[in-house]
Design an enzyme around this catalytic site. Structure first.
Site, mmCIF file in Angstrom:
data_model
loop_
_atom_site.group_PDB
_atom_site.id
_atom_site.type_symbol
_atom_site.label_atom_id
_atom_site.label_comp_id
_atom_site.label_asym_id
_atom_site.label_seq_id
_atom_site.Cartn_x
_atom_site.Cartn_y
_atom_site.Cartn_z
ATOM 1 N N ASN A 233 0.854 -1.177 0.000
ATOM 2 C CA ASN A 233 0.000 0.000 0.000
ATOM 3 C C ASN A 233 0.901 1.242 0.000
ATOM 4 O O ASN A 233 2.132 1.133 0.017
ATOM 5 C CB ASN A 233 -0.984 0.005 1.168
ATOM 6 C CG ASN A 233 -0.298 -0.020 2.529
ATOM 7 O OD1 ASN A 233 0.782 0.532 2.713
ATOM 8 N ND2 ASN A 233 -0.936 -0.677 3.497
ATOM 9 N N GLU A 236 3.342 1.437 3.052
ATOM 10 C CA GLU A 236 4.396 0.418 2.987
ATOM 11 C C GLU A 236 5.431 0.776 1.936
ATOM 12 O O GLU A 236 6.640 0.576 2.135
ATOM 13 C CB GLU A 236 3.770 -0.942 2.689
ATOM 14 C CG GLU A 236 2.944 -1.498 3.839
ATOM 15 C CD GLU A 236 2.006 -2.612 3.429
ATOM 16 O OE1 GLU A 236 1.473 -3.294 4.334
ATOM 17 O OE2 GLU A 236 1.787 -2.815 2.208
ATOM 18 N N ASP A 303 -5.768 -7.943 1.962
ATOM 19 C CA ASP A 303 -5.744 -9.395 1.757
ATOM 20 C C ASP A 303 -6.725 -9.805 0.660
ATOM 21 O O ASP A 303 -6.445 -10.702 -0.138
ATOM 22 C CB ASP A 303 -6.108 -10.115 3.056
ATOM 23 C CG ASP A 303 -5.086 -9.898 4.148
ATOM 24 O OD1 ASP A 303 -3.899 -9.739 3.837
ATOM 25 O OD2 ASP A 303 -5.487 -9.884 5.331
#
Length: 363
Positions: A233, A236, A303
């Site tokens: 993302n 990150e 996820d």
């Protein structure tokens, strides 16, 4: 003999299966392709390696403040447990219709037993999950009142697994990876996917001709060198590239170039919350806007995205199609509370409803 309808024509199921490769790429529209894949009942086998954990939800009501501190007093009505971390990726893939091989390291405790029980209940083989007496299984406990999360409490172990445990895990992966159509690495930075083990898994996959899709964590993505897709993302990506902030397309492109050069990954897919996601390769980039109309809880949405990309890619859809479908899947789950999953039928319905909304807005 049973007949089924496809593209406004009548075919036997065997005829559809025989002409799958010839007709699939020529089909128009994602719903048509998804309905086709449902008819032929193709089930990819996907290997998920990563940090398995338990998400505990404490549900209750709050009508007064505590006399001890300015915090609500929660009257518990129920408790539920679901898979978290890499386990949530697994549940998303099961819900979509994949066959699963799961591998990782958990503790030898009650939360670990819950993980095994849930996986077995989902029909997932657990023989490649190792138990480590020296570790506590990660548990994330969330207290929810109504649709609002009040607090999250984490119990976790983040030190690296032992060398002997890594070797044992690689032995398991060497025996089971050949059965997989694709490999997903779900890294939650809980001590499993060390640089050495990560590179060993990717090297093994590349030797076997298996694509690896990584959901990364950490201050550097160099350990994912050789992966097919890395999917961070925005936050990150900023952390891994030492960027103070990523607020523009130029800063995003610069960070993507750094990761692609460091890792030699074929693609970098960056999820951008309400802005959707972007796909980068060495030569170009393109955007896929978000499909969400309401947002209640983004827990586990990343996820859902990586599971959807892995699932639809392994079925033969191209990467842009897989990302488009992943956006629809994410839009569905963030309209619900908690780490939830979705199905192909729900994705088809979401596409139809989105098309209707777009048509009405144009009128």
């Amino acid at each position: 003999m049973a007949y089924v309808s496809c593209v406004n024509k009548m075919f036997t199921l065997s005829q559809i299966q025989q002409t799958n490769k010839l007709n699939f790429k020529a089909m128009n529209g994602l719903t048509e392709k998804l309905n086709y894949l449902k008819l032929v009942n193709k089930k990819p086998t996907i290997l998920v390696v990563g940090d398995l954990m338990i998400d505990q939800y404490i549900w209750g009501s709050a009508s007064r403040l505590s006399p001890e501190a300015p915090v609500p007093v929660v009257a518990i009505s129920s408790e539920t447990y679901t898979l978290g971390g890499a386990g949530n990726v697994v549940q998303n893939l099961v819900s979509l219709g994949a066959n699963l091989i799961v591998s990782g390291v958990i503790g030898n405790d009650l939360p670990a037993s819950r993980i095994i029980d849930i996986l077995i209940g989902e029909g997932v083989n657990t023989e490649h999950i190792l138990r480590d007496n020296e570790r506590d299984t990660t548990v994330k406990t969330r207290v929810v009142v109504g649709s609002h999360q009040l607090v999250r409490i984490d119990k976790e172990c983040t030190h690296a697994v032992s060398a002997s445990m890594e070797n044992e895990l690689m032995d398991h992966l060497s025996s089971c990876m050949q059965e997989a159509d694709l490999v997903v690495m779900s890294d939650y930075n809980k001590g499993l996917l060390s640089p050495g083990l990560t590179r060993g898994i990717i090297d093994l996959a590349n030797k076997l001709g298996k694509k690896v899709i990584v959901d990364p964590k950490g201050h550097s993505f160099q350990k994912y060198q050789g992966a097919y897709i890395i999917k961070p993302n925005r936050q990150e990506l900023a952390l891994a590239t030492k960027s103070t902030q990523i607020t523009s397309i130029e800063s995003l492109k610069l960070a993507a170039e750094i990761v692609l050069e460091q890792t030699n990954a074929q693609y970098l897919i960056v999820t951008l919350s309400e802005e959707g996601l972007m796909i980068f390769d060495a030569d170009s980039y393109r955007s896929h806007p978000v499909k969400a109309t309401e947002v209640f809880d983004v827990t586990g949405a990343g996820d859902t995205v990586i599971a959807s990309i892995a699932y639809f890619s392994s079925l033969g859809l191209d990467l842009d199609e897989a990302c488009e479908l992943a956006n629809h899947a994410a839009a569905i789950v963030i309209r619900r509370v908690g780490s939830v999953t979705t199905t192909v039928d729900e994705i088809i319905q979401d596409i139809v409803e989105t098309q209707k909304r777009n048509y009405q807005e144009l009128r």
